[in-house]
Design an enzyme around this catalytic site. Structure first.
Site, PDB file in Angstrom:
ATOM      1  N   TYR A 143     -15.833 -30.583  20.247  1.00 57.22           N
ATOM      2  CA  TYR A 143     -15.813 -29.148  19.957  1.00 57.22           C
ATOM      3  C   TYR A 143     -15.463 -28.989  18.482  1.00 57.22           C
ATOM      4  O   TYR A 143     -15.648 -29.899  17.691  1.00 57.22           O
ATOM      5  CB  TYR A 143     -14.813 -28.475  20.918  1.00 57.22           C
ATOM      6  CG  TYR A 143     -14.751 -26.972  20.869  1.00 57.22           C
ATOM      7  CD1 TYR A 143     -15.908 -26.195  20.848  1.00 57.22           C
ATOM      8  CD2 TYR A 143     -13.521 -26.311  20.872  1.00 57.22           C
ATOM      9  CE1 TYR A 143     -15.843 -24.817  20.813  1.00 57.22           C
ATOM     10  CE2 TYR A 143     -13.447 -24.933  20.855  1.00 57.22           C
ATOM     11  CZ  TYR A 143     -14.607 -24.187  20.814  1.00 57.22           C
ATOM     12  OH  TYR A 143     -14.538 -22.823  20.782  1.00 57.22           O
ATOM     13  N   ARG A 196     -25.575 -17.752  14.513  1.00 57.42           N
ATOM     14  CA  ARG A 196     -24.304 -17.724  13.770  1.00 57.42           C
ATOM     15  C   ARG A 196     -23.398 -18.804  14.332  1.00 57.42           C
ATOM     16  O   ARG A 196     -22.440 -18.525  15.029  1.00 57.42           O
ATOM     17  CB  ARG A 196     -23.638 -16.342  13.899  1.00 57.42           C
ATOM     18  CG  ARG A 196     -22.453 -16.133  12.956  1.00 57.42           C
ATOM     19  CD  ARG A 196     -21.560 -15.024  13.446  1.00 57.42           C
ATOM     20  NE  ARG A 196     -20.948 -15.307  14.728  1.00 57.42           N
ATOM     21  CZ  ARG A 196     -19.817 -16.022  14.886  1.00 57.42           C
ATOM     22  NH1 ARG A 196     -19.207 -16.560  13.846  1.00 57.42           N
ATOM     23  NH2 ARG A 196     -19.326 -16.208  16.092  1.00 57.42           N
ATOM     24  N   LYS A 214     -19.136 -26.718  24.338  1.00 57.65           N
ATOM     25  CA  LYS A 214     -18.353 -25.773  25.143  1.00 57.65           C
ATOM     26  C   LYS A 214     -18.314 -26.199  26.606  1.00 57.65           C
ATOM     27  O   LYS A 214     -17.268 -26.139  27.265  1.00 57.65           O
ATOM     28  CB  LYS A 214     -18.968 -24.375  25.046  1.00 57.65           C
ATOM     29  CG  LYS A 214     -18.707 -23.661  23.736  1.00 57.65           C
ATOM     30  CD  LYS A 214     -17.379 -22.929  23.766  1.00 57.65           C
ATOM     31  CE  LYS A 214     -17.187 -22.101  22.506  1.00 57.65           C
ATOM     32  NZ  LYS A 214     -15.997 -21.255  22.550  1.00 57.65           N
ATOM     33  N   GLU A 285     -22.617 -17.315  23.282  1.00 55.15           N
ATOM     34  CA  GLU A 285     -21.900 -18.064  22.248  1.00 55.15           C
ATOM     35  C   GLU A 285     -22.642 -18.010  20.911  1.00 55.15           C
ATOM     36  O   GLU A 285     -23.833 -18.317  20.825  1.00 55.15           O
ATOM     37  CB  GLU A 285     -21.738 -19.521  22.686  1.00 55.15           C
ATOM     38  CG  GLU A 285     -20.935 -20.382  21.735  1.00 55.15           C
ATOM     39  CD  GLU A 285     -19.461 -20.019  21.709  1.00 55.15           C
ATOM     40  OE1 GLU A 285     -18.797 -20.308  20.701  1.00 55.15           O
ATOM     41  OE2 GLU A 285     -18.963 -19.446  22.704  1.00 55.15           O
ATOM     42  N   ASP A 286     -21.929 -17.608  19.868  1.00 55.12           N
ATOM     43  CA  ASP A 286     -22.424 -17.672  18.483  1.00 55.12           C
ATOM     44  C   ASP A 286     -23.726 -16.909  18.266  1.00 55.12           C
ATOM     45  O   ASP A 286     -24.663 -17.410  17.623  1.00 55.12           O
ATOM     46  CB  ASP A 286     -22.542 -19.120  18.035  1.00 55.12           C
ATOM     47  CG  ASP A 286     -21.190 -19.733  17.724  1.00 55.12           C
ATOM     48  OD1 ASP A 286     -20.189 -18.992  17.753  1.00 55.12           O
ATOM     49  OD2 ASP A 286     -21.107 -20.939  17.468  1.00 55.12           O
ATOM     50  N   ASP A 308     -17.780 -15.137  24.292  1.00 58.11           N
ATOM     51  CA  ASP A 308     -16.537 -15.794  23.885  1.00 58.11           C
ATOM     52  C   ASP A 308     -16.120 -15.412  22.470  1.00 58.11           C
ATOM     53  O   ASP A 308     -14.935 -15.291  22.186  1.00 58.11           O
ATOM     54  CB  ASP A 308     -16.692 -17.312  23.999  1.00 58.11           C
ATOM     55  CG  ASP A 308     -15.392 -18.042  23.700  1.00 58.11           C
ATOM     56  OD1 ASP A 308     -14.354 -17.655  24.284  1.00 58.11           O
ATOM     57  OD2 ASP A 308     -15.396 -18.967  22.871  1.00 58.11           O
ATOM     58  N   ASP A 309     -17.088 -15.209  21.572  1.00 58.63           N
ATOM     59  CA  ASP A 309     -16.747 -14.855  20.190  1.00 58.63           C
ATOM     60  C   ASP A 309     -16.059 -13.497  20.123  1.00 58.63           C
ATOM     61  O   ASP A 309     -15.160 -13.294  19.314  1.00 58.63           O
ATOM     62  CB  ASP A 309     -18.010 -14.835  19.316  1.00 58.63           C
ATOM     63  CG  ASP A 309     -18.753 -16.156  19.360  1.00 58.63           C
ATOM     64  OD1 ASP A 309     -18.166 -17.164  18.958  1.00 58.63           O
ATOM     65  OD2 ASP A 309     -19.906 -16.177  19.829  1.00 58.63           O
ATOM     66  N   ALA A 348     -16.273 -11.142  15.797  1.00 61.74           N
ATOM     67  CA  ALA A 348     -14.958 -11.658  16.173  1.00 61.74           C
ATOM     68  C   ALA A 348     -13.852 -10.720  15.695  1.00 61.74           C
ATOM     69  O   ALA A 348     -12.930 -10.383  16.440  1.00 61.74           O
ATOM     70  CB  ALA A 348     -14.761 -13.063  15.599  1.00 61.74           C
ATOM     71  N   ASN A 464     -13.516 -20.714  11.744  1.00 62.25           N
ATOM     72  CA  ASN A 464     -13.968 -22.087  11.940  1.00 62.25           C
ATOM     73  C   ASN A 464     -15.269 -22.321  11.189  1.00 62.25           C
ATOM     74  O   ASN A 464     -15.993 -21.383  10.899  1.00 62.25           O
ATOM     75  CB  ASN A 464     -14.202 -22.357  13.441  1.00 62.25           C
ATOM     76  CG  ASN A 464     -12.908 -22.458  14.230  1.00 62.25           C
ATOM     77  OD1 ASN A 464     -11.985 -23.132  13.816  1.00 62.25           O
ATOM     78  ND2 ASN A 464     -12.849 -21.779  15.364  1.00 62.25           N
TER      79      ASN A 464
END
Length: 623
Positions: A143, A196, A214, A285-286, A308-309, A348, A464
């Site tokens: 990860y 992203r 993930k 995700e992303d 999740d973001d 985020a 990150n």
């Protein structure tokens, strides 16, 4: 709602639940199929088994199994235990990682990833056993931050397919495509469009690496069955000019779809996967900010999904913010008094502000006055400076938190004020970075935080991967001293402050929450993932740390405890789903039985449904 739960509890025969839990405790779900610990019947034998990573166990096959499965003579004669296999692999890993580098651009973490990935390709059970037993060392490899390197180099690292790829070229075909996946049951999907990836931007089809990473953590941390997870890449093109010109790029070499064309692709994907697997949970995700919120609002009331973001990052940040209040020696109920400057107005950043303001408002009474009071505790700074109502073309998601003219006069601030100016004038309790701009919390910003109205200000450098962190713990502690609370999105080492004192570097990693959210949703059978379920997850994480740990500045637990943390978070999610009347049950535990569970029984229920990497008994049967 509480009275309904009580009635349900009374309606069940006394002792039935105890017998169910006793049965489960005697027979934990340790194996990777729906038959739990029962023998696995396969319609293959010989080399076909050795080439199947789900069932291959290499030299750990007993002589009896070798005879039964046609393996005698295909393996060295010595039979070894699973622990001996792991010991041998770990010895080789420590030695080989020094020599597995692919030229000067390769790094030791990437070398570790290569070796672990090869194990994953040949023996899944052993791979997850190694990952679980060494989670603190290898979570940063599978990860963040190493997964960022993997995604940047994915075309060159690609050896065998893992997951599914849906592209703009597949429009009209997705409903049939999902049946190409061999598993009849899928519990968890992580999907990305690669637009992203972490703070690295548009990586196109390379983004599949983040979905794979993930799901490795869903298996390792939450005990989700590895045969029932599915990483997905939705390739709608890329706007990365370097990839568009790269002859080795594996994705569509055309610019990204936009508008209704883009949405129609995601709609078709969602309809297809939920048609084949109605009970699946989909984690987005992303996705770039402009789509993250829109897609979340489009699907969250219809499908079992979350982003999740937006929601995971927000939950982890809230847990940390509540921990920072405790670290000041104050009760969590004082959270609405915290002044918070947020650097970053992407999905985020706004996700955190929305969730944190709701948490404050809930503590203040959950009425209009409470929401207005909570809103006033945030100052959002983006690339153009402080966001105020004077800003032209304010992002609709950021608009509720734009500072008003009536507030700016006495603060001495204006539209577009710099981060340093805002910190100097506001004197915040917390500065929270979700900007993806490495070093944004400069020496000037940290010096300004010395005048914080808090006796123990907190710094959250959450971007990150590591190079995008707004500052390092070394920089924070060197300027602000031992009284600061520090957290980051990627891992950093603690800082030696001298005289036996330690500056603790907390990693506010999303893996503290998303595995538990997914597992709790699965085991509750909730049809949607509510704000209450997400809030319950965050509050359980916030309360997980003991008081003496928090007062030392330790607001997040070590990754080594991730299985226990996930168990507790999942149990909190289950109980909230029951309280919100969303739970429909899982397998032989229906909603009525879930409602009867005490807190301890819920934790035991979660624990016994977490998969563990144990070799099953395999039986061959002809078709």
């Amino acid at each position: 709602m509480a009275s309904i739960s009580r009635n349900l509890r009374r309606s069940l025969a006394p002792g039935r639940l105890h017998r169910l839990l006793l049965l489960r405790s005697q027979h934990p779900r340790e194996y990777v199929t729906a038959e739990c610990h029962r023998p696995v019947v396969l319609h293959k034998r010989g080399p076909d088994i050795l080439h199947d990573p789900w069932f291959n166990r290499g030299t750990a096959f007993s002589m009896t199994e070798r005879d039964r499965l046609g393996l005698r003579g295909l393996l060295p004669p010595n039979v070894v235990s699973s622990q001996q296999q792991i010991d041998r692999f770990m010895l080789d890993l420590k030695r080989l990682q020094k020599y597995a580098r692919d030229g000067p651009s390769d790094t030791y973490p990437l070398a570790k990833w290569r070796i672990l990935n090869r194990l994953h390709d040949r023996n899944e059970t052993m791979y997850y056993k190694v990952l679980i037993d060494n989670i603190e060392e290898y979570a940063p490899v599978v990860y963040t931050p190493t997964v960022g390197l993997v995604c940047q180099n994915y075309s060159g690292l690609f050896r065998r397919p893992r997951g599914m790829y849906f592209s703009a070229e597949d429009r009209g075909e997705m409903m049939s495509m999902v049946y190409n996946w061999p598993a009849d049951q899928v519990d968890m999907i992580v999907v990305t469009d690669g637009s992203r990836i972490l703070g690295l931007g548009d990586l196109g089809v390379h983004g599949i690496g983040i979905a794979i990473g993930k799901l490795d953590l869903y298996v390792a941390a939450a005990g989700i069955n590895p045969q029932r997870v599915l990483p997905v890449m939705i390739d709608v093109g890329t706007n990365n000019e370097k990839l568009l010109k790269d002859p080795l790029y594996l994705g569509l070499q055309e610019h990204r779809l936009e508008g209704d064309e883009y949405v129609s692709v995601i709609d078709e994907f969602m309809e297809a996967v939920f048609t084949r697997w109605p009970n699946v949970i989909v984690q987005f995700e992303d996705f770039q900010s402009k789509w993250a919120f829109r897609l979340l609002q489009r699907y969250r009331k219809t499908y079992r999904m979350f982003n999740d973001d937006v929601q995971g990052t927000a939950g982890v940040a809230i847990a940390g913010l509540l921990g920072a209040v405790r670290a000041q020696g104050r009760p969590m109920i004082d959270f609405p008094k915290q002044k918070i400057v947020v650097a970053g107005a992407g999905s985020a950043g706004i996700g955190v502000v929305n969730a944190a303001s709701r948490t404050m408002a809930r503590m203040l009474g959950n009425n209009e006055v409470a929401f207005e009071s909570a809103r006033s505790q945030f100052w959002i700074v983006d690339a153009h400076g402080l966001i105020t109502e004077d800003r032209a073309d304010i992002d609709p998601d950021a608009r509720p938190f734009a500072r008003r003219k009536s507030e700016l006069g006495h603060q001495g601030l204006n539209e577009g004020a710099s981060l340093v100016e805002v910190v100097k004038k506001v004197k915040p309790d917390v500065i929270l970075g979700l900007s993806a701009v490495g070093g944004l919390f400069s020496k000037e910003v940290l010096e300004a935080l010395k005048d914080s109205s808090s006796s123990r200000p907190a710094i959250f450098a959450m971007s990150n991967p590591t190079k995008n962190a707004e500052c390092t713990p070394g920089e924070a502690f060197s300027i602000l001293g031992e009284k600061v609370v520090f957290a980051s999105g990627s891992p950093f080492h603690d800082v030696d402050l001298g005289d036996g004192k330690i500056g603790h570097s907390n990693q506010g990693n999303n893996m503290y929450l998303f595995p538990g959210i997914g597992l709790g949703t699965l085991l509750s059978g909730a049809r949607v993932i509510s704000d209450g379920m997400l809030q319950a997850a965050a509050e359980r994480l916030a309360s997980y740390m003991k008081e003496d740990e928090v007062l030392q500045g330790i607001i997040y637990p070590p990754i080594s405890r991730i299985r226990d943390i996930t168990k507790e978070v999942a149990a909190a999610v289950v109980r909230e789903a029951v309280a919100d009347d969303l739970a429909e049950g899982y397998r032989d535990m229906d909603a009525r039985e879930l409602a009867r569970l005490s807190e301890e029984e819920t934790i035991e229920y979660v624990k016994t449904n977490m998969w563990s990497p144990v070799y099953p008994t395999i039986i061959y049967k002809k078709d």
